[in-house]
Design a protein around this motif. Structure first.
Motif, mmCIF file in Angstrom:
data_model
loop_
_atom_site.group_PDB
_atom_site.id
_atom_site.type_symbol
_atom_site.label_atom_id
_atom_site.label_comp_id
_atom_site.label_asym_id
_atom_site.label_seq_id
_atom_site.Cartn_x
_atom_site.Cartn_y
_atom_site.Cartn_z
ATOM 1 N N GLU A 80 0.836 -1.196 0.000
ATOM 2 C CA GLU A 80 0.000 0.000 0.000
ATOM 3 C C GLU A 80 0.868 1.241 0.000
ATOM 4 O OE1 GLU A 80 -4.035 1.769 2.000
ATOM 5 O OE2 GLU A 80 -3.144 -0.029 2.826
ATOM 6 N N GLY A 81 0.396 2.248 -0.705
ATOM 7 C CA GLY A 81 1.056 3.539 -0.717
ATOM 8 C C GLY A 81 1.804 3.804 -2.014
ATOM 9 N N HIS A 82 2.374 4.975 -2.049
ATOM 10 C CA HIS A 82 3.188 5.416 -3.179
ATOM 11 C C HIS A 82 4.521 5.886 -2.625
ATOM 12 C CE1 HIS A 82 -0.091 5.100 -6.037
ATOM 13 N NE2 HIS A 82 -0.877 5.672 -5.145
ATOM 14 N N ALA A 83 5.590 5.618 -3.336
ATOM 15 C CA ALA A 83 6.932 5.903 -2.828
ATOM 16 C C ALA A 83 7.167 7.397 -2.601
ATOM 17 C CB ALA A 83 7.985 5.343 -3.777
ATOM 18 N N GLY A 96 4.238 9.020 -12.656
ATOM 19 C CA GLY A 96 4.673 8.752 -14.022
ATOM 20 C C GLY A 96 6.181 8.732 -14.178
ATOM 21 N N TYR A 97 6.900 9.230 -13.171
ATOM 22 C CA TYR A 97 8.358 9.277 -13.209
ATOM 23 C C TYR A 97 8.998 8.623 -11.991
ATOM 24 C CZ TYR A 97 7.520 12.608 -16.920
ATOM 25 O OH TYR A 97 7.088 13.198 -18.081
ATOM 26 N N ASP A 98 8.179 8.001 -11.156
ATOM 27 C CA ASP A 98 8.670 7.426 -9.900
ATOM 28 C C ASP A 98 9.202 6.022 -10.159
ATOM 29 O OD1 ASP A 98 8.967 6.319 -7.314
ATOM 30 O OD2 ASP A 98 7.488 7.726 -6.525
ATOM 31 N N ILE A 99 10.528 5.891 -10.221
ATOM 32 C CA ILE A 99 11.133 4.601 -10.553
ATOM 33 C C ILE A 99 10.949 3.571 -9.444
ATOM 34 C CG2 ILE A 99 12.791 5.573 -12.177
ATOM 35 C CD1 ILE A 99 14.929 5.332 -9.983
#
Length: 109
Positions: free
Chosen positions: A20-23, A29-32
């Protein structure tokens, strides 16, 4: 931050995971880091189903980045190998980028 919990039984056999979550490493769109985690997780799910015939339940929410994957039976054989490979990749991302962006936990269920 992406929080991943790997579920296992009392014998250490993996039974599923949740993510869960986003880094927050870069803009959408650019989060490697998000891209790497997504590739590992989705490839595991597809491989477990299509290559191994694993039976499971899956719940997702694209908005929050939540994926909850539960095997009907603890992972064995090829499914266990695929899950360990996914975990190895996730640990590599955590080591390279740190706990600020991804945290990996293990929980007995």
């Amino acid at each position: 931050m992406i929080a991943i919990t790997v579920y296992q039984d009392a014998d250490g056999n993996k039974t599923g995971f949740s993510s869960e979550g986003h880094a927050g490493f870069a803009e959408s769109g650019y989060d490697i880091i998000c891209a790497g985690v997504s590739a590992l997780v989705i490839n595991f799910i597809n491989s477990a189903e299509l290559l191994c015939g694993a039976k499971y339940s899956l719940d997702t929410d694209q908005e929050t980045g939540m994926i909850d994957f539960r095997l009907e039976e603890p992972a064995t054989g090829d499914v266990a190998l695929l899950m360990e490979s996914m975990i190895l990749g996730l640990k590599g991302i955590q080591k390279d980028y740190g706990n600020e962006y991804i945290i990996l936990n293990f929980k007995e269920v």
